[in-house]
Motif scaffolding. Structure first.
Motif, PDB file in Angstrom:
ATOM      1  N   ALA A  29     -10.670  -0.011  -3.131  1.00  0.00           N
ATOM      2  CA  ALA A  29     -11.826   0.721  -2.303  1.00  0.00           C
ATOM      3  C   ALA A  29     -10.546   2.408  -1.489  1.00  0.00           C
ATOM      4  O   ALA A  29     -11.133   2.905  -0.773  1.00  0.00           O
ATOM      5  CB  ALA A  29     -12.631  -0.072  -1.807  1.00  0.00           C
ATOM      6  N   GLY A  30     -10.015   0.795  -0.859  1.00  0.00           N
ATOM      7  CA  GLY A  30      -8.794   2.007  -0.039  1.00  0.00           C
ATOM      8  C   GLY A  30      -7.548   2.737  -0.320  1.00  0.00           C
ATOM      9  O   GLY A  30      -7.904   3.477   0.404  1.00  0.00           O
ATOM     10  N   LEU A  83      -7.059   8.410  -3.875  1.00  0.00           N
ATOM     11  CA  LEU A  83      -5.644   8.253  -4.186  1.00  0.00           C
ATOM     12  C   LEU A  83      -6.249   7.326  -5.595  1.00  0.00           C
ATOM     13  O   LEU A  83      -5.893   6.685  -6.524  1.00  0.00           O
ATOM     14  CB  LEU A  83      -4.176   7.446  -3.798  1.00  0.00           C
ATOM     15  CG  LEU A  83      -3.304   8.317  -2.515  1.00  0.00           C
ATOM     16  CD1 LEU A  83      -2.924   7.364  -2.097  1.00  0.00           C
ATOM     17  CD2 LEU A  83      -3.049   9.204  -3.176  1.00  0.00           C
ATOM     18  N   ALA A 109       1.550   8.930  -6.108  1.00  0.00           N
ATOM     19  CA  ALA A 109       2.283  10.272  -5.881  1.00  0.00           C
ATOM     20  C   ALA A 109       3.035  10.586  -6.694  1.00  0.00           C
ATOM     21  O   ALA A 109       3.147  12.133  -7.096  1.00  0.00           O
ATOM     22  CB  ALA A 109       2.888  10.802  -4.680  1.00  0.00           C
ATOM     23  N   VAL A 110       3.883  10.389  -7.137  1.00  0.00           N
ATOM     24  CA  VAL A 110       5.124  10.368  -8.117  1.00  0.00           C
ATOM     25  C   VAL A 110       4.913  10.917  -9.707  1.00  0.00           C
ATOM     26  O   VAL A 110       5.192  11.025 -10.044  1.00  0.00           O
ATOM     27  CB  VAL A 110       6.093   9.355  -7.679  1.00  0.00           C
ATOM     28  CG1 VAL A 110       7.600   9.450  -8.509  1.00  0.00           C
ATOM     29  CG2 VAL A 110       7.110   9.579  -6.200  1.00  0.00           C
ATOM     30  N   ILE A 140       0.463   4.086  -3.103  1.00  0.00           N
ATOM     31  CA  ILE A 140       0.541   5.206  -2.869  1.00  0.00           C
ATOM     32  C   ILE A 140       1.607   6.828  -3.184  1.00  0.00           C
ATOM     33  O   ILE A 140       1.057   7.647  -3.677  1.00  0.00           O
ATOM     34  CB  ILE A 140       0.452   5.853  -1.054  1.00  0.00           C
ATOM     35  CG1 ILE A 140      -0.322   4.877  -0.334  1.00  0.00           C
ATOM     36  CG2 ILE A 140       0.700   7.629  -1.049  1.00  0.00           C
ATOM     37  CD1 ILE A 140      -0.937   4.965   1.531  1.00  0.00           C
ATOM     38  N   ALA A 141       3.230   6.078  -2.591  1.00  0.00           N
ATOM     39  CA  ALA A 141       4.142   6.541  -2.876  1.00  0.00           C
ATOM     40  C   ALA A 141       4.321   6.270  -4.685  1.00  0.00           C
ATOM     41  O   ALA A 141       4.707   7.496  -5.340  1.00  0.00           O
ATOM     42  CB  ALA A 141       5.132   5.652  -2.489  1.00  0.00           C
ATOM     43  N   LEU A 142       3.804   5.839  -5.555  1.00  0.00           N
ATOM     44  CA  LEU A 142       3.738   5.739  -7.462  1.00  0.00           C
ATOM     45  C   LEU A 142       2.595   6.600  -7.677  1.00  0.00           C
ATOM     46  O   LEU A 142       3.359   7.181  -8.045  1.00  0.00           O
ATOM     47  CB  LEU A 142       3.910   4.218  -7.612  1.00  0.00           C
ATOM     48  CG  LEU A 142       5.206   3.520  -8.006  1.00  0.00           C
ATOM     49  CD1 LEU A 142       4.721   1.857  -7.676  1.00  0.00           C
ATOM     50  CD2 LEU A 142       5.892   3.657  -8.169  1.00  0.00           C
ATOM     51  N   LEU A 183       0.799  -1.000  -0.181  1.00  0.00           N
ATOM     52  CA  LEU A 183      -0.115   0.357  -0.049  1.00  0.00           C
ATOM     53  C   LEU A 183       0.260   1.059   0.014  1.00  0.00           C
ATOM     54  O   LEU A 183       0.441   2.567  -0.624  1.00  0.00           O
ATOM     55  CB  LEU A 183      -1.541  -0.142   1.280  1.00  0.00           C
ATOM     56  CG  LEU A 183      -1.818   1.729   1.191  1.00  0.00           C
ATOM     57  CD1 LEU A 183      -2.721   1.265   0.085  1.00  0.00           C
ATOM     58  CD2 LEU A 183      -2.848   1.237   1.809  1.00  0.00           C
ATOM     59  N   ILE A 184       1.603   0.604   0.836  1.00  0.00           N
ATOM     60  CA  ILE A 184       2.866   2.467   1.231  1.00  0.00           C
ATOM     61  C   ILE A 184       3.257   2.365  -0.346  1.00  0.00           C
ATOM     62  O   ILE A 184       3.270   3.619  -0.931  1.00  0.00           O
ATOM     63  CB  ILE A 184       3.927   2.254   1.752  1.00  0.00           C
ATOM     64  CG1 ILE A 184       3.516   1.386   3.735  1.00  0.00           C
ATOM     65  CG2 ILE A 184       4.915   2.975   1.971  1.00  0.00           C
ATOM     66  CD1 ILE A 184       3.282   2.322   4.376  1.00  0.00           C
ATOM     67  N   PHE A 229     -10.384   5.321  -0.890  1.00  0.00           N
ATOM     68  CA  PHE A 229     -10.479   5.777   0.329  1.00  0.00           C
ATOM     69  C   PHE A 229      -9.420   7.035   1.021  1.00  0.00           C
ATOM     70  O   PHE A 229      -9.893   8.037   1.718  1.00  0.00           O
ATOM     71  CB  PHE A 229     -10.081   5.108   0.928  1.00  0.00           C
ATOM     72  CG  PHE A 229     -11.037   5.381   3.271  1.00  0.00           C
ATOM     73  CD1 PHE A 229      -9.748   5.760   3.490  1.00  0.00           C
ATOM     74  CD2 PHE A 229     -12.000   5.274   3.008  1.00  0.00           C
ATOM     75  CE1 PHE A 229     -10.046   5.858   4.883  1.00  0.00           C
ATOM     76  CE2 PHE A 229     -12.045   5.647   5.004  1.00  0.00           C
ATOM     77  CZ  PHE A 229     -11.680   5.894   5.182  1.00  0.00           C
ATOM     78  N   LEU A 230      -8.295   6.628   0.147  1.00  0.00           N
ATOM     79  CA  LEU A 230      -7.262   7.542   0.754  1.00  0.00           C
ATOM     80  C   LEU A 230      -7.384   8.835  -0.053  1.00  0.00           C
ATOM     81  O   LEU A 230      -6.003   9.417   0.110  1.00  0.00           O
ATOM     82  CB  LEU A 230      -5.460   6.481   0.594  1.00  0.00           C
ATOM     83  CG  LEU A 230      -5.710   6.271   1.687  1.00  0.00           C
ATOM     84  CD1 LEU A 230      -4.383   4.763   1.457  1.00  0.00           C
ATOM     85  CD2 LEU A 230      -5.544   6.612   3.326  1.00  0.00           C
TER      86      LEU A 230
END
Lengths: 321, 366, 329
Positions: A257-258, A264, A175-176, A171-173, A167-168, A261-262
């Protein structure tokens, strides 16, 4: 797998490979499996629910045309400004016109949002599953077939990906890489972290098949080993692939969904179940229906795929329980 | 062969007395009658060999002796150890007997020993359950036991794990564990089946020596008549859950009375006898225990069923004494008494017995 | 055992190196203008240029990577003159937006995330394994069926959904628990527990379900093994047989899958912090993503990776200590 942060998948350990039917996939094996599946009420019901969800997603535009409320139309007049934008009426504004009520704050029709949300969830998860199957099969067969250092590299890669905090990284991908089309990015990311689970199973099956006597026999008869192997391998792989895919879809549904939810996932205003749940945090005390509806559908989707996958596994298991 | 036993004098209870033991398992396909009517008795230092194919009920008998059947199994009959009734006894009593006055060893020592614990610890656990005491004392005892079963460098190896030993050594460790509290009875369920012939001989030799030293009774389960010949004083031949022949070991080898026993003996290869043209095999498959054949369970595979006629198919033969003074009571208190469950008339058995089966008593045991 | 340990540590180091490389590529190579991203929004062109020079972003990739890695071990200095900032060991980068080294930011929030993760892990392990064991021992009774059904439902409930439902039921409707918040256990243990219990349940639920099912299956398998009969034949009490012999064997495969779930644990912590607004590393991470504060994002990602790899090493060691066949192979 590390996607279990958002959902869970039963670890199918390698010993369970023995449960998967051996021998060429003959017609009768499928028929037997289907008959057993049919007799399992939970599995059958789950399959029906899945079918309904798919229909709901595919026919989203039709359904919203029927109820007359496009998902982005805002019906502010049905919101109560004195309560801070809550839908007027009870049960979150459920009425003959608004079947699931309204979204607080914006006044959008919840039913329309849910059917469109189903589109996103199912599209992303099913597509990601397809990609996963392709990648996992290729990698798994390669690793199992060739062995040696190729196998070592692929296996280590799989172990690594399985262990990583996916997940981390996801998220990072996201974002980048803001410029990549979001749906495509989601599908790719989910597959990158999801394929090793099936990959290991395919690899295991390939390796066990390689050891079997018929390979020796084929070689002794002069038949080309690779050809024989592929001919025997693919039908044998069909069952674990189908069962595992069925169990992978719910993992991806939860993951998507997660991410939504965040914040992203697919960008607003496109509705998605995850983003609805995120927004519902602002209203959970006063309008619980805003989280109950998407939450229920999310649970239903994941649960039915899990049950259907389990049922499939039991039906195709020659040992029976 | 262990020294010839004296039959227990009348009026004194034998050490082990099994009377009409039955074991059943209800399943959704019907009741499986694993054991039907097994009886025998043993004195100190005596060995009974229970022989049969897989599915004959021999292992079920062994487990029933110490009440080790779980779940839905139903056990009736009587098993008395030193006068103490074990069937239906309380949990507490059974637990004190198991590992205490009676020990048990199993076929595959690799799966029967826990892979995660040191062998010393496993023996210590067996010992301290019944004798208590300090860990250090128990450990000394464990080393003693390992030495007793001839494990070299016992003081070092006591800290090793099961997978670090060979098959034969593991079996000896199991024996050590079972004997840790000097039991009166040892139940051995196919102890040598998983071993190669040389190791088998070593383990059997060890068992004989230990029996002589400790004076315990042994119930030996096996499918191998050769093992029986070496170890047993009495033999119980089982088929489809029933006893088909029961006699002293000499009688079994010299004058076997049941066609199944003939089959078993015929499939043995012996260096002493003239080589038969072919080994006698018993045709057919072991019977289903849910739906056994009517009448004598062996009749579908018996070459003599036709000789007798309809009785074999319809009547279950009773286990009846044939030797001088043989009776129908439990035990073979009358030395040499033999009981056979077969419809073949007694007089005809000797002539129907295949050539090469049955010998004079000098050839028995080696 | 020493050889085993050495080999494992070596493997771990290699994986760490790969992790560093991948993270580096993602964050310093992919973005079109890393300097600007590092500087964050609202940055002047001059600062961007100076960052470019300071970080050596105009140097070849190998050199950059080397600087990056060595920086972690020896600390780095960014900038010159009035812009000089010292980033001491371990240097995971410097946040220009918050004006603090990333490691400081992370350490501030570590207790919160650690509390969430550890608490949830203990809950799911103790709870899941126990429930699974009970179900295995009472196989096919109503207890077993209830456990199985509950597990199946639990498996399908994502963390954030459970969190919202719990908030609604326990805090809003029934009012039995306060709004989850973090209070240090050293300051007020009572508040610590009442504040953390909801995040723990939310995060643990799915895993507890998985582990319950898995433990049940493995214990049933273990209880069918021959050494269980041996244990009973030794006269052991049934409880000792089940726990010492059965459960002991069933635990080792559970430990194996534990390794795979650490990554998920961190992801779950991120979600839980978001739902409840807890000031942990997860929240730091998401905020950094939103602000496009690349050094913080990188630092958090690296940390997560390190943690998972280290945790896996520990799990491997625990496994080897339980199953002697592994370490003596």
């Amino acid at each position: 797998m590390s996607l279990t942060s958002l959902g869970a998948q039963e670890p199918l350990d390698d010993s369970q490979l023995l449960l998967l039917p051996a021998g060429p996939g003959s017609q009768s094996a499928w028929r037997v499996g289907w008959t057993r599946f049919r007799r399992d009420p939970v599995a059958l019901a789950s399959l029906i629910v899945i079918g309904l969800l798919i229909v709901m997603a595919v026919l989203a535009p039709v359904l919203t045309a029927i109820n007359g409320h496009p998902p982005d139309a805002e019906y502010q007049n049905h919101l109560d400004p004195l309560l801070g934008g809550l839908p007027s009426g009870s049960v979150g504004g459920v009425s003959g016109s608004f079947w699931f009520g309204l979204e607080p704050g914006t006044g959008r029709d919840l039913f329309s949002m849910i059917v469109y949300g189903a589109r996103v969830s199912l599209f992303v998860s099913v597509s990601a599953t397809i990609v996963t199957v392709v990648v996992a099969t290729l990698m798994g067969i390669t690793a199992g077939f060739f062995g040696g250092w190729i196998d070592t590299i692929i296996s280590r890669l799989m172990d690594l990906l399985l262990a990583f905090p996916s997940l981390i990284f996801m998220i990072a991908l996201v974002a980048v890489l803001p410029s990549v089309p979001r749906l495509l990015l989601l599908i790719i990311i989910l597959s990158v972290f999801g394929w090793p689970y099936l990959g290991r199973i395919v690899r295991g099956e390939t390796m066990s098949l390689r050891e079997r006597e018929f390979v020796e026999a084929a070689r002794a008869m002069g038949a080309p080993v690779r050809y024989t192997l592929l001919r025997e391998l693919l039908p044998n792989l069909l069952t674990p692939i189908i069962v595992t895919s069925m169990l992978t879809v719910p993992t991806y549904i939860t993951a998507e969904a997660g991410l939504s939810f965040l914040g992203l996932g697919i960008e607003p205003p496109t509705p998605s179940w995850g983003s609805m749940l995120a927004n519902s945090l602002n209203w959970y005390a006063t309008d619980p229906w805003y989280f109950i509806f998407p939450g229920f559908f999310l649970f239903l989707a994941v649960f039915s795929f899990n049950m259907a996958g389990d049922g499939l596994q039991r039906a195709l298991d020659p040992r029976g329980d | 062969m262990s020294p010839a036993s004296t039959s227990p004098s009348p009026g004194r209870d034998p050490l082990v007395a099994v009377d009409d033991l039955h074991v059943e398992f209800p399943t959704n396909r019907g009741v499986v009658r694993a054991v039907t009517g097994v009886s025998f008795s043993l004195g100190r230092g005596e060995t009974v060999g229970i022989v049969g194919e897989s599915g004959s009920g021999k292992s079920a008998t062994a487990l029933a002796l110490l009440g080790l059947h779980r779940g839905s199994a139903r056990v009736h009959g009587s098993v008395r150890l030193d006068g103490q009734e074990l069937v239906g006894a309380s949990d507490g009593l059974l637990r004190s007997v198991r590992g205490g006055r009676a020990g048990m060893i199993f076929q595959d020592p690799l799966s029967a020993l826990h892979p995660h614990y040191r062998v010393g610890d496993q023996i210590i656990e067996a010992y301290r359950t019944h004798r208590g005491g300090s860990k250090r004392a128990a450990r000394r005892r464990a080393v003693e036991l390992l030495e007793m079963v001839r494990i070299p460098r016992a003081d070092r190896r006591v800290d090793d794990y099961p997978h670090q030993f060979s098959g034969g050594m593991r079996q000896r460790i199991m024996i050590a564990m079972a004997l840790s509290c000097r039991p009166d009875l040892l139940v051995a369920d196919e102890p040598t089946t998983a071993l190669d012939v040389t190791t088998q001989a070593e383990v059997l030799g060890l068992l004989r020596d230990l029996q002589a030293e400790l004076g315990m009774a042994i119930v030996l389960i096996t499918h191998d008549l050769g093992v029986v010949g070496e170890m047993a004083d009495q033999v119980v031949v089982m088929y489809a859950g029933r006893v088909v022949e029961q006699a002293s070991v000499e009688s079994i080898f010299s004058e076997p009375g049941h066609p199944y026993t003939w089959g078993l003996l015929g499939s043995l290869v012996s260096l002493d006898r003239p080589r038969p043209d072919r080994l006698l095999a018993i045709p057919g498959q072991p019977p289903s225990l849910v739906n056994p054949p009517t009448g004598c369970a062996f009749h579908p595979r018996c070459p003599h069923a036709e000789t007798v006629g309809a009785a074999c198919q319809h009547e279950i033969p009773l286990l009846l004494g044939t030797g001088a003074g043989g009776g129908t009571g439990p035990g073979l208190g009358n030395g040499g008494g033999r009981r056979v469950a077969c419809h073949l008339p007694v007089e005809r058995r000797a002539e129907l017995r295949p050539a090469g089966i049955g010998t004079t008593s000098e050839e028995v045991g080696s | 055992m020493a050889g085993f340990l050495l080999r494992r540590i070596l493997g771990m180091l290699i994986v760490l190196l790969c992790l560093l490389a991948v993270t580096f590529i993602i964050f310093y190579v992919f973005p079109a203008n890393p300097a600007r991203d590092i500087c964050g929004k609202g940055c002047t062109a001059a600062t961007v240029a100076s960052i470019d020079r300071q970080l050596g972003l105009n140097k070849p990739l190998w050199a950059q990577f080397g600087q990056y890695v060595s920086g972690i071990f020896t600390g780095r200095r960014f900038g010159q003159g009035s812009h000089l900032v010292a980033c001491n060991f371990p240097c995971f980068g410097y946040s220009y937006q918050d004006n603090l080294p990333v490691s400081t930011l992370i350490l501030q929030r570590l207790p919160v995330t650690a509390s969430i993760a550890v608490g949830a892990a203990i809950l799911w392990l103790a709870g899941g394994v126990t429930i699974g064991a009970v179900a295995a021992l009472k196989k096919n009774t109503w207890v077993d069926r209830v456990v199985t059904a509950t597990s199946l439902v639990g498996l399908a409930l994502p963390v954030f959904l459970v969190a919202i439902v719990l908030l609604f039921l326990l805090t809003a409707k029934l009012g039995v628990l306060p709004d989850p918040s973090y209070t240090s256990i050293f300051v007020n243990p009572g508040a610590f527990f009442t504040g953390m219990i909801q995040p723990w349940i939310a995060l643990a639920m799915v895993y507890a379900a998985v582990y319950a099912r898995f433990t049940r299956a493995k214990l049933i398998e273990a209880m069918g093994e021959q050494y269980i009969t041996t244990a009973r034949a030794k006269g052991l009490r049934e409880r000792r047989t089940v726990v010492h012999h059965g459960l002991r064997s069933a635990i080792t495969p559970v430990i194996t899958i534990l390794g795979m779930d650490f990554g998920g644990l961190l992801g779950g912590a991120v979600i839980v912090e978001t739902v409840y607004g807890l000031p942990g590393i997860g929240q730091l991470f998401l905020q950094a993503v939103d602000k496009v504060d690349i050094p913080v994002v990188t630092g958090c990602t690296l940390l997560a990776g390190f943690f998972v790899i280290a945790a896996n090493l520990i799990v491997d060691l625990v496994y080897a200590s339980l199953d002697p066949r592994v370490r003596l192979a």
